[in-house]
Motif scaffolding. Structure first.
Motif, mmCIF file in Angstrom:
data_model
loop_
_atom_site.group_PDB
_atom_site.id
_atom_site.type_symbol
_atom_site.label_atom_id
_atom_site.label_comp_id
_atom_site.label_asym_id
_atom_site.label_seq_id
_atom_site.Cartn_x
_atom_site.Cartn_y
_atom_site.Cartn_z
ATOM 1 N N LEU A 35 0.825 -1.202 0.000
ATOM 2 C CA LEU A 35 0.000 0.000 0.000
ATOM 3 C C LEU A 35 0.861 1.254 0.000
ATOM 4 O O LEU A 35 0.603 2.205 -0.758
ATOM 5 C CB LEU A 35 -0.920 0.004 1.231
ATOM 6 N N ILE A 36 1.906 1.286 0.840
ATOM 7 C CA ILE A 36 2.757 2.473 0.944
ATOM 8 C C ILE A 36 3.504 2.712 -0.358
ATOM 9 O O ILE A 36 3.598 3.859 -0.828
ATOM 10 C CB ILE A 36 3.743 2.328 2.121
ATOM 11 N N VAL A 37 4.009 1.649 -0.983
ATOM 12 C CA VAL A 37 4.698 1.798 -2.268
ATOM 13 C C VAL A 37 3.716 2.298 -3.329
ATOM 14 O O VAL A 37 4.051 3.157 -4.161
ATOM 15 C CB VAL A 37 5.348 0.474 -2.694
ATOM 16 N N PHE A 38 2.499 1.774 -3.290
ATOM 17 C CA PHE A 38 1.477 2.220 -4.236
ATOM 18 C C PHE A 38 1.145 3.698 -4.035
ATOM 19 O O PHE A 38 1.001 4.456 -5.010
ATOM 20 C CB PHE A 38 0.217 1.374 -4.076
ATOM 21 N N TYR A 39 1.025 4.127 -2.785
ATOM 22 C CA TYR A 39 0.757 5.542 -2.498
ATOM 23 C C TYR A 39 1.870 6.433 -3.056
ATOM 24 O O TYR A 39 1.610 7.520 -3.572
ATOM 25 C CB TYR A 39 0.633 5.760 -0.989
ATOM 26 N N ILE A 46 0.047 12.026 -9.509
ATOM 27 C CA ILE A 46 -0.742 13.221 -9.196
ATOM 28 C C ILE A 46 0.126 14.471 -9.270
ATOM 29 O O ILE A 46 -0.252 15.482 -9.876
ATOM 30 C CB ILE A 46 -1.378 13.088 -7.798
ATOM 31 N N PHE A 47 1.298 14.403 -8.655
ATOM 32 C CA PHE A 47 2.182 15.576 -8.627
ATOM 33 C C PHE A 47 2.581 16.024 -10.029
ATOM 34 O O PHE A 47 2.478 17.208 -10.377
ATOM 35 C CB PHE A 47 3.432 15.262 -7.802
ATOM 36 N N TYR A 83 -4.192 14.533 -0.963
ATOM 37 C CA TYR A 83 -3.230 15.616 -0.707
ATOM 38 C C TYR A 83 -1.987 15.053 -0.005
ATOM 39 O O TYR A 83 -0.851 15.356 -0.388
ATOM 40 C CB TYR A 83 -3.881 16.691 0.155
ATOM 41 N N TYR A 84 -2.203 14.218 1.034
ATOM 42 C CA TYR A 84 -1.066 13.623 1.735
ATOM 43 C C TYR A 84 -0.275 12.683 0.819
ATOM 44 O O TYR A 84 0.959 12.603 0.912
ATOM 45 C CB TYR A 84 -1.545 12.856 2.971
ATOM 46 N N ILE A 85 -0.978 11.965 -0.056
ATOM 47 C CA ILE A 85 -0.292 11.071 -0.986
ATOM 48 C C ILE A 85 0.630 11.862 -1.913
ATOM 49 O O ILE A 85 1.763 11.452 -2.182
ATOM 50 C CB ILE A 85 -1.329 10.257 -1.794
ATOM 51 N N ARG A 86 0.144 13.003 -2.396
ATOM 52 C CA ARG A 86 0.992 13.861 -3.226
ATOM 53 C C ARG A 86 2.183 14.385 -2.420
ATOM 54 O O ARG A 86 3.325 14.388 -2.896
ATOM 55 C CB ARG A 86 0.184 15.031 -3.783
ATOM 56 N N GLN A 87 1.925 14.836 -1.168
ATOM 57 C CA GLN A 87 3.002 15.334 -0.313
ATOM 58 C C GLN A 87 4.009 14.238 0.017
ATOM 59 O O GLN A 87 5.209 14.498 0.135
ATOM 60 C CB GLN A 87 2.422 15.904 0.985
ATOM 61 N N PHE A 88 3.531 13.025 0.165
ATOM 62 C CA PHE A 88 4.391 11.872 0.424
ATOM 63 C C PHE A 88 5.416 11.725 -0.694
ATOM 64 O O PHE A 88 6.623 11.552 -0.452
ATOM 65 C CB PHE A 88 3.511 10.626 0.547
ATOM 66 N N LYS A 131 2.275 10.163 7.659
ATOM 67 C CA LYS A 131 1.654 11.485 7.566
ATOM 68 C C LYS A 131 2.224 12.431 8.627
ATOM 69 O O LYS A 131 2.408 13.627 8.361
ATOM 70 C CB LYS A 131 0.137 11.371 7.706
ATOM 71 N N VAL A 132 2.513 11.902 9.806
ATOM 72 C CA VAL A 132 3.133 12.737 10.842
ATOM 73 C C VAL A 132 4.533 13.161 10.412
ATOM 74 O O VAL A 132 4.928 14.322 10.569
ATOM 75 C CB VAL A 132 3.191 11.976 12.187
ATOM 76 N N ILE A 133 5.289 12.235 9.845
ATOM 77 C CA ILE A 133 6.659 12.535 9.413
ATOM 78 C C ILE A 133 6.677 13.638 8.364
ATOM 79 O O ILE A 133 7.416 14.623 8.491
ATOM 80 C CB ILE A 133 7.337 11.262 8.865
ATOM 81 N N ILE A 134 5.852 13.512 7.333
ATOM 82 C CA ILE A 134 5.911 14.490 6.252
ATOM 83 C C ILE A 134 5.312 15.828 6.666
ATOM 84 O O ILE A 134 5.578 16.853 6.034
ATOM 85 C CB ILE A 134 5.213 13.966 4.976
ATOM 86 N N SER A 135 4.520 15.830 7.740
ATOM 87 C CA SER A 135 3.918 17.074 8.218
ATOM 88 C C SER A 135 4.810 17.829 9.195
ATOM 89 O O SER A 135 4.774 19.063 9.248
ATOM 90 C CB SER A 135 2.572 16.785 8.903
ATOM 91 N N LYS A 136 5.649 17.088 9.969
ATOM 92 C CA LYS A 136 6.323 17.723 11.096
ATOM 93 C C LYS A 136 7.847 17.647 11.068
ATOM 94 O O LYS A 136 8.504 18.312 11.864
ATOM 95 C CB LYS A 136 5.811 17.110 12.404
ATOM 96 N N ILE A 137 8.423 16.830 10.200
ATOM 97 C CA ILE A 137 9.879 16.645 10.220
ATOM 98 C C ILE A 137 10.471 17.149 8.908
ATOM 99 O O ILE A 137 10.073 16.710 7.829
ATOM 100 C CB ILE A 137 10.254 15.172 10.447
ATOM 101 N N LYS A 138 11.430 18.042 8.997
ATOM 102 C CA LYS A 138 12.064 18.624 7.813
ATOM 103 C C LYS A 138 13.457 18.050 7.544
ATOM 104 O O LYS A 138 13.870 17.897 6.407
ATOM 105 C CB LYS A 138 12.154 20.149 7.969
#
Length: 361
Positions: A35-39, A46-47, A83-88, A131-138
């Motif tokens: 699932l994660i690889v597919f996302y 999408i991007f 949106y999160y999938i694109r950000q991922f 989702k937490v990682i991509i939202s809060k860790i730079k």
């Protein structure tokens, strides 16, 4: 622009739909790695399309609606999740994979790109953690630290967010130690990464003035939270652990065994600023445990001095010449209860009954 009748959008939507069908999403949803690889793959589709078109983010809304109509029984394709999938995808596609020290000691394949990192490591994480990682860790190094910690320690999302909020990355391995001169490699490296500075005991509820025994009692009372703050591998052996030396009685504040280090760990609490004399007393305790408690298969006992404050240079000088492994850290706690509620806190006897510690004193 009306995307519903837009030929370019309809052609692109057909491609997205085909990707979902080909991936057999119902089966994919049952297998987290797939699932994660597919996302990640879907995020790239999408991007790239939104970047090359004039549609903007409204394409996400239209895509979410169309996918919901096409796959009504499938979850994971809401506008928010798309949106999160694109950000991922953008997060890991743009990241420079850090080559951390020791990452390739076991000759495993080291990721060379963000995509490889997702397929080899990040795919082991639940989507909520990602989702937490991509939202809060730079920082890439901080990201890698938490990815490895989540996998190794099997953190729930709540535990991960708690550790992130406590700035574990900034605290891990920051204690003043003498491990490099008292322990062989790689044990010295593992021991250093095991100890943090400062320790945060925000679960402790005390009112001033308080003494070291009050703090110790509270740590034992909240032993599960205390062990979480100490980190993976610590097994609690007892408080006020009794040692008899030359017909005199001595009591260790807290005694643990670390299963990865294969060593006993003595923790001494000092509700004051560090002074050099504390290191000498800890050296004495470590010698005693090595002689009276440590087994033949155990590694040298390690000491952790927890003080309310310390001067790093003074701590470094205090550890020079000491041949027993020890670290010096600060500890902090913030919650305070009023004096009129302090009587409601459990007594030492109540703690011992609740934890079945017995009469260790």
């Amino acid at each position: 622009m009306d995307l519903v009748s837009n030929k370019e959008y309809l052609s692109w939507y057909k491609e997205v739909k085909s990707q979902i069908q080909n991936a057999q999403v119902k089966a994919v949803l049952a297998a987290n790695k797939e699932l994660i690889v597919f996302y990640y793959t879907l995020g790239g589709i999408i991007f790239e399309k939104i970047e090359s078109s004039a549609w903007g983010d409204k394409a996400l809304t239209q895509l979410a609606n169309d996918l919901k109509n096409e796959f009504p029984n499938l979850k994971g394709f809401s506008r928010t999740n798309l949106y999160y999938i694109r950000q991922f995808y953008t997060y890991f596609n743009n990241i420079i994979v850090p080559q951390l020290e020791g990452q390739n000691k076991n000759k495993e394949i080291v990721p060379q790109s963000g995509g490889q990192l997702v397929k080899q490591l990040v795919c082991q994480l639940p989507w909520g953690h990602i989702k937490v990682i991509i939202s809060k860790i730079k920082s890439p190094n901080e990201m890698m630290f938490y990815v490895n910690e989540i996998i190794e320690n099997h953190w729930s999302r709540d535990t991960f967010e708690l550790q992130l909020k406590s700035n574990l990355y900034q605290r891990q391995g920051k204690a003043i130690t003498n491990f490099s001169t008292t322990l062989p490699a790689p044990q010295s490296d593992l021991a250093k990464q095991t100890i943090k500075d400062p320790y945060l005991f925000d679960f402790v509820t005390l009112s001033e003035p308080y003494v070291e025994r009050d703090i110790e009692n509270q740590l034992v009372n909240h032993i599960s939270k205390f062990l979480l703050e100490l980190g993976k591998g610590f097994a609690f052996m007892g408080r006020q652990y009794h040692l008899e030396i030359a017909e005199n009685d001595y009591y260790l504040d807290l005694l643990f065994y670390h299963v990865k280090l294969k060593a006993y760990v003595v923790v001494e609490l000092k509700n004051t600023k560090f002074i050099p004399e504390y290191a000498g007393k800890m050296n004495f305790y470590l010698s005693a445990v090595d002689s009276l408690v440590k087994g033949t298969d155990d590694n040298p006992t390690i000491g952790i001095l927890l003080c309310r404050d310390k001067n790093n240079l003074e701590a470094e000088f205090a550890l020079r010449g000491i041949n027993k492994p020890m670290g010096i850290s600060e500890f902090q706690f913030t919650e305070v209860v009023p004096d009129n509620l302090k009587s409601d806190l459990p007594t030492i006897e109540e703690l011992e009954r609740g934890l079945n510690l017995g009469n260790e004193d």
